[in-house]
Design an enzyme around this catalytic site. Structure first.
Site, PDB file in Angstrom:
ATOM      1  N   ARG A 112       9.327   5.503  14.135  1.00 50.81           N
ATOM      2  CA  ARG A 112      10.493   5.143  13.334  1.00 50.81           C
ATOM      3  C   ARG A 112      11.429   4.322  14.205  1.00 50.81           C
ATOM      4  O   ARG A 112      11.597   4.617  15.390  1.00 50.81           O
ATOM      5  CB  ARG A 112      11.239   6.406  12.866  1.00 50.81           C
ATOM      6  CG  ARG A 112      10.566   7.151  11.740  1.00 50.81           C
ATOM      7  CD  ARG A 112      10.644   6.364  10.424  1.00 50.81           C
ATOM      8  NE  ARG A 112      10.069   7.080   9.307  1.00 50.81           N
ATOM      9  CZ  ARG A 112       8.819   6.928   8.854  1.00 50.81           C
ATOM     10  NH1 ARG A 112       8.003   6.063   9.431  1.00 50.81           N
ATOM     11  NH2 ARG A 112       8.392   7.624   7.819  1.00 50.81           N
ATOM     12  N   GLU A 149      15.211  -1.536   8.469  1.00 52.83           N
ATOM     13  CA  GLU A 149      14.147  -2.246   7.736  1.00 52.83           C
ATOM     14  C   GLU A 149      14.605  -2.609   6.328  1.00 52.83           C
ATOM     15  O   GLU A 149      15.334  -1.836   5.715  1.00 52.83           O
ATOM     16  CB  GLU A 149      12.907  -1.354   7.671  1.00 52.83           C
ATOM     17  CG  GLU A 149      12.327  -1.113   9.053  1.00 52.83           C
ATOM     18  CD  GLU A 149      11.169  -0.133   9.059  1.00 52.83           C
ATOM     19  OE1 GLU A 149      10.666   0.232   7.977  1.00 52.83           O
ATOM     20  OE2 GLU A 149      10.778   0.273  10.155  1.00 52.83           O
ATOM     21  N   HIS A 174       6.126  -2.878   9.377  1.00 51.46           N
ATOM     22  CA  HIS A 174       5.870  -1.465   9.028  1.00 51.46           C
ATOM     23  C   HIS A 174       4.554  -1.324   8.243  1.00 51.46           C
ATOM     24  O   HIS A 174       4.554  -0.934   7.075  1.00 51.46           O
ATOM     25  CB  HIS A 174       7.049  -0.890   8.217  1.00 51.46           C
ATOM     26  CG  HIS A 174       7.073   0.608   8.239  1.00 51.46           C
ATOM     27  ND1 HIS A 174       8.226   1.353   8.189  1.00 51.46           N
ATOM     28  CD2 HIS A 174       6.070   1.524   8.304  1.00 51.46           C
ATOM     29  CE1 HIS A 174       7.940   2.643   8.211  1.00 51.46           C
ATOM     30  NE2 HIS A 174       6.626   2.776   8.280  1.00 51.46           N
TER      31      HIS A 174
HETATM   32  C1  8YV Z   1       5.218   4.082   4.767  1.00 49.88           C
HETATM   33  C2  8YV Z   1       5.251   5.732   6.729  1.00 49.88           C
HETATM   34  O1  8YV Z   1       6.531   3.906   5.085  1.00 49.88           O
HETATM   35  O2  8YV Z   1       3.816   7.550   6.364  1.00 49.88           O
HETATM   36  C3  8YV Z   1       4.912   7.173   6.754  1.00 49.88           C
HETATM   37  O3  8YV Z   1       5.740   7.966   7.212  1.00 49.88           O
HETATM   38  O4  8YV Z   1       6.111   5.311   7.412  1.00 49.88           O
HETATM   39  C4  8YV Z   1       4.479   4.778   5.882  1.00 49.88           C
HETATM   40  O5  8YV Z   1       3.197   5.103   5.701  1.00 49.88           O
HETATM   41  C5  8YV Z   1       5.253   4.602   3.367  1.00 49.88           C
HETATM   42  O6  8YV Z   1       5.555   5.953   3.310  1.00 49.88           O
HETATM   43  C6  8YV Z   1       4.129   4.266   2.488  1.00 49.88           C
HETATM   44  O7  8YV Z   1       4.451   4.616   1.149  1.00 49.88           O
END
Ligand code: 8YV
Length: 316
Positions: A232, A261, A279
């Site tokens: 993150r 982001e 991302h």
């Molecule tokens: C995507 C993510 O942001 O799994 C996570 O925590 O950061 C990513 O896979 C997102 O959740 C996909 O919908």
């Protein structure tokens, strides 16, 4: 049969919303639009659907008196106000494991890209510099280099496995040592950074890890060190990172996640020794489909009176 109303807390992956439309009464972000329509529906909403980067704050939870479950499509859930969810008695679920390979693959791809300067090499060819100027400057070798992992959860271990196959030596920091793992444990992050060529961040986001990688850690990583972040943006002090890169006190960085982001500071984009991706850690069709199915399976199990398959650890 009346369908159970599920509110999308934020823009969802179309793979997730397609499943929600099939199995539930899918309400897409009504709270962001028509206030009167939302007020009329809110008391009947029993579930929230979110993604790893969604924000679900106490304010939204307070407006949903019938809320029972928040189903996140993503392994990270740092955007969810867990205390507010718990106070309401709502379970929070996420989608671990199904994305381990993809995120680990991307971490290695970023490490290789930064070490071997792949984006710069591509630009070198396209700009005709190979023909005009000859070979590009020499790059860094991965084999034999020292990898420091900030976090050794399931994805961290998948990265370590791959890095071992590349002939790297591996150490990690975490809250406590994992004696079952054959990698070196280093309790102190600054000491880990000082002993690493690549420092890879793969620890959950949230208040507990905010700016864990700060100016002192970056200084310890040093002018030859490369920082890789697939966790993150909040875990790294982005302003300190930019300063270290501009000053040359840090060698390079490869980043898939950012503080704000989808906005990436122009100063970061201007640095040639930085590799950037938007991302995409889990962004393959197969993995996103598996994540959507697991997120939906959590909702289905809950409303069938069964325990959801993947609650977040705090709700187990
Ligand atoms: C995507 C993510 O942001 O799994 C996570 O925590 O950061 C990513 O896979 C997102 O959740 C996909 O919908």
């Amino acid at each position: 049969m009346t369908r159970i109303p599920v509110l999308a807390a934020a823009k969802l992956s179309p793979l997730y919303s397609a499943l929600l439309e099939r199995h539930f009464r899918f309400i897409d972000r009504l709270h962001e639009g028509d206030a009167a329509a939302f007020a009329a529906l809110a008391p009947s909403i029993r579930a929230l659907a979110a993604s790893g980067d969604s924000r679900v704050g106490a304010e939204l939870i307070a407006r949903l008196p019938a809320l029972e479950i928040i189903a996140v499509m993503g392994v990270g859930y740092d955007g969810i106000d867990l205390a507010a969810a718990k106070a309401r008695g709502a379970v929070v679920t996420h989608t671990p494991d199904v994305l381990n390979d993809d995120v680990a693959d991307l971490a290695l791809a970023l490490m290789l890209s930064a070490a071997r300067q792949l984006p710069a090499a591509d630009r070198w060819v396209r700009a005709g510099r190979w023909a005009r100027e000859g070979a590009m400057p020499l790059a860094r070798k991965m084999a034999g280099a020292r990898l420091g992992l900030v976090g050794i959860g399931r994805i961290g271990q998948a990265i370590a496995q791959r890095a071992a196959a590349f002939g790297m030596t591996i150490a990690y920091t975490a809250r406590s040592a994992r004696p079952a793992l054959r990698y070196r444990f280093e309790p102190d992050l600054i000491a880990l950074a000082a002993a690493s060529d690549f420092l890879v961040v793969i620890t959950p986001g949230g208040a507990g890890t905010r700016h864990l990688v700060d100016a002192a850690v970056l200084r310890a990583l040093g002018p030859k060190g490369i920082l890789v972040n697939v966790a993150r943006g909040s875990v790294v002090d982005e302003a300190a990172l930019i300063e270290a890169l501009e000053a040359g006190t840090l060698g390079g960085a490869a980043l898939d996640v950012f503080a704000d982001e989808p906005h990436v500071p122009e100063r970061l984009c201007a640095l040639p020794q930085v590799v950037l991706s938007p991302h995409i850690g889990s962004a393959t069709t197969a993995t996103r489909q598996a994540m959507a199915e697991l997120a939906c399976a959590n909702l289905q199990a809950h409303f069938a009176g069964r325990p959801p398959p993947s609650p977040v650890p705090e709700c187990r």
